[in-house]
Design a protein around this motif. Sequence first.
Motif, PDB file in Angstrom:
ATOM      1  N   VAL A   4      26.742  50.203  21.817  1.00  0.00           N
ATOM      2  CA  VAL A   4      26.566  50.571  23.219  1.00  0.00           C
ATOM      3  C   VAL A   4      26.387  49.290  24.015  1.00  0.00           C
ATOM      4  CG1 VAL A   4      25.247  51.896  24.899  1.00  0.00           C
ATOM      5  CG2 VAL A   4      25.411  52.709  22.538  1.00  0.00           C
ATOM      6  N   VAL A   5      27.240  49.088  25.002  1.00  0.00           N
ATOM      7  CA  VAL A   5      27.190  47.889  25.836  1.00  0.00           C
ATOM      8  C   VAL A   5      26.626  48.281  27.195  1.00  0.00           C
ATOM      9  CG1 VAL A   5      28.526  46.051  26.918  1.00  0.00           C
ATOM     10  CG2 VAL A   5      29.156  46.871  24.632  1.00  0.00           C
ATOM     11  N   LEU A   6      25.498  47.654  27.589  1.00  0.00           N
ATOM     12  CA  LEU A   6      24.916  47.904  28.896  1.00  0.00           C
ATOM     13  C   LEU A   6      25.323  46.792  29.854  1.00  0.00           C
ATOM     14  CD1 LEU A   6      23.015  49.671  27.041  1.00  0.00           C
ATOM     15  CD2 LEU A   6      21.271  49.326  28.786  1.00  0.00           C
ATOM     16  N   CYS A   7      25.597  47.163  31.088  1.00  0.00           N
ATOM     17  CA  CYS A   7      25.893  46.142  32.095  1.00  0.00           C
ATOM     18  C   CYS A   7      25.363  46.607  33.441  1.00  0.00           C
ATOM     19  CB  CYS A   7      27.393  45.844  32.159  1.00  0.00           C
ATOM     20  SG  CYS A   7      28.393  47.190  32.818  1.00  0.00           S
ATOM     21  N   GLY A   8      25.143  45.645  34.326  1.00  0.00           N
ATOM     22  CA  GLY A   8      24.613  45.942  35.648  1.00  0.00           C
ATOM     23  C   GLY A   8      23.976  44.707  36.238  1.00  0.00           C
ATOM     24  N   LEU A   9      23.662  44.781  37.516  1.00  0.00           N
ATOM     25  CA  LEU A   9      23.034  43.660  38.201  1.00  0.00           C
ATOM     26  C   LEU A   9      21.562  43.550  37.803  1.00  0.00           C
ATOM     27  CD1 LEU A   9      24.542  44.214  41.755  1.00  0.00           C
ATOM     28  CD2 LEU A   9      24.942  42.208  40.308  1.00  0.00           C
ATOM     29  N   PRO A  10      20.943  42.367  38.004  1.00  0.00           N
ATOM     30  CA  PRO A  10      19.503  42.260  37.774  1.00  0.00           C
ATOM     31  C   PRO A  10      18.748  43.279  38.626  1.00  0.00           C
ATOM     32  CG  PRO A  10      20.472  40.073  38.045  1.00  0.00           C
ATOM     33  CD  PRO A  10      21.552  41.066  38.385  1.00  0.00           C
ATOM     34  N   CYS A  90      24.600  50.471  34.616  1.00  0.00           N
ATOM     35  CA  CYS A  90      23.419  50.774  35.427  1.00  0.00           C
ATOM     36  C   CYS A  90      23.711  50.317  36.848  1.00  0.00           C
ATOM     37  CB  CYS A  90      22.191  50.060  34.864  1.00  0.00           C
ATOM     38  SG  CYS A  90      21.785  50.543  33.172  1.00  0.00           S
ATOM     39  N   ALA A  91      24.019  51.241  37.721  1.00  0.00           N
ATOM     40  CA  ALA A  91      24.414  50.908  39.087  1.00  0.00           C
ATOM     41  C   ALA A  91      23.202  50.535  39.918  1.00  0.00           C
ATOM     42  CB  ALA A  91      25.152  52.085  39.715  1.00  0.00           C
ATOM     43  N   GLY A  92      23.445  49.774  40.993  1.00  0.00           N
ATOM     44  CA  GLY A  92      22.363  49.329  41.872  1.00  0.00           C
ATOM     45  C   GLY A  92      21.801  48.008  41.401  1.00  0.00           C
ATOM     46  N   GLU A 107      31.268  41.570  37.346  1.00  0.00           N
ATOM     47  CA  GLU A 107      32.553  42.254  37.405  1.00  0.00           C
ATOM     48  C   GLU A 107      32.337  43.714  37.020  1.00  0.00           C
ATOM     49  OE1 GLU A 107      35.638  38.634  36.489  1.00  0.00           O
ATOM     50  OE2 GLU A 107      34.676  39.579  34.761  1.00  0.00           O
ATOM     51  N   THR A 108      32.413  44.578  38.020  1.00  0.00           N
ATOM     52  CA  THR A 108      32.142  45.994  37.820  1.00  0.00           C
ATOM     53  C   THR A 108      33.103  46.584  36.797  1.00  0.00           C
ATOM     54  OG1 THR A 108      31.396  46.157  40.115  1.00  0.00           O
ATOM     55  CG2 THR A 108      31.935  48.214  38.990  1.00  0.00           C
ATOM     56  N   THR A 121      28.038  55.949  33.975  1.00  0.00           N
ATOM     57  CA  THR A 121      27.341  55.265  35.059  1.00  0.00           C
ATOM     58  C   THR A 121      26.092  56.052  35.441  1.00  0.00           C
ATOM     59  OG1 THR A 121      29.407  54.336  35.923  1.00  0.00           O
ATOM     60  CG2 THR A 121      27.516  54.368  37.407  1.00  0.00           C
ATOM     61  N   VAL A 122      24.959  55.366  35.539  1.00  0.00           N
ATOM     62  CA  VAL A 122      23.714  56.003  35.973  1.00  0.00           C
ATOM     63  C   VAL A 122      23.171  55.247  37.179  1.00  0.00           C
ATOM     64  CG1 VAL A 122      23.083  56.988  33.748  1.00  0.00           C
ATOM     65  CG2 VAL A 122      22.422  54.640  34.268  1.00  0.00           C
ATOM     66  N   HIS A 123      22.554  55.986  38.093  1.00  0.00           N
ATOM     67  CA  HIS A 123      21.965  55.415  39.305  1.00  0.00           C
ATOM     68  C   HIS A 123      20.469  55.678  39.307  1.00  0.00           C
ATOM     69  CE1 HIS A 123      26.204  56.173  40.334  1.00  0.00           C
ATOM     70  NE2 HIS A 123      26.096  55.178  41.204  1.00  0.00           N
ATOM     71  N   GLY A 124      19.698  54.645  39.593  1.00  0.00           N
ATOM     72  CA  GLY A 124      18.262  54.823  39.778  1.00  0.00           C
ATOM     73  C   GLY A 124      17.584  55.530  38.617  1.00  0.00           C
ATOM     74  N   GLN A 125      16.941  56.657  38.938  1.00  0.00           N
ATOM     75  CA  GLN A 125      16.183  57.403  37.952  1.00  0.00           C
ATOM     76  C   GLN A 125      16.961  58.568  37.353  1.00  0.00           C
ATOM     77  OE1 GLN A 125      13.150  56.333  36.949  1.00  0.00           O
ATOM     78  NE2 GLN A 125      13.517  54.606  38.334  1.00  0.00           N
TER      79      GLN A 125
END
Length: 244
Positions: A4-10, A90-92, A107-108, A121-125
Amino acid sequence: MPLVVLCGLPGSGKSRRAEELRGALCGEERPVHVVAEAEGGRAALRAEVERRLSRRDVVIVDAGNELKSFRYELYCVTKQAGTPHCLLHCAGGDGPGASHPPAGPFETPDSRNRWDRPLFTVHGQEPLPLAEIRAALFESRPPPPNQSTRSQPLQSASFLHQLDRITQEVLASVLAAQRSGAQPGELIQVAGASQGLVLSRPMGMAELSRLRRQFISYTKMHPSDENLPQLANMFLQYLSRSIQ
């Protein structure tokens, strides 16, 4: 087993999601490992991922995945290992609560790229789509290996010579230190390396030689003259993680 590869902004909650996912998948009675930042950059991180992949273990990568080029490298690792993978975006993030600034451009992920799918894709909570993730990891067939992901012969004889020599010298230093009375918990210094090795237990020639062969096998697949100055440190890091 799957990757499982996770990616997203800090600040997007990647580390929290990694632990949440580990807890959910540990309930499946499978060993689950979270791989975070590794000293030595992308090469060391990639080596750690490959070392962890096995028939039983699930590996969650929570580092270094901002660039699609590295996500593609991990995709190739899974193809070579014959195991499924998925991407969790992990968006946001990157807001006032971010503890670290972005290390570089993000790079999205794009599900049209084969290395970015299946993509969740998951947002917030939002709750994790656990049913869909489980199906992607445990009910889908892995992509077949192709010529680009099979082991290729090393192109640089010089690199191979240096790899053989440096790893032999590291092994000789570790064995010599133990013969001289180095005890578990003591730092063993190795000439040519900026870091040492702390053994948690005595290690013999047979075990060290086996780990050396594994390290060489992996490094041959990714030869780079840029790695030469760090080979001793990379091998020491590999030894340290392998005996934990």
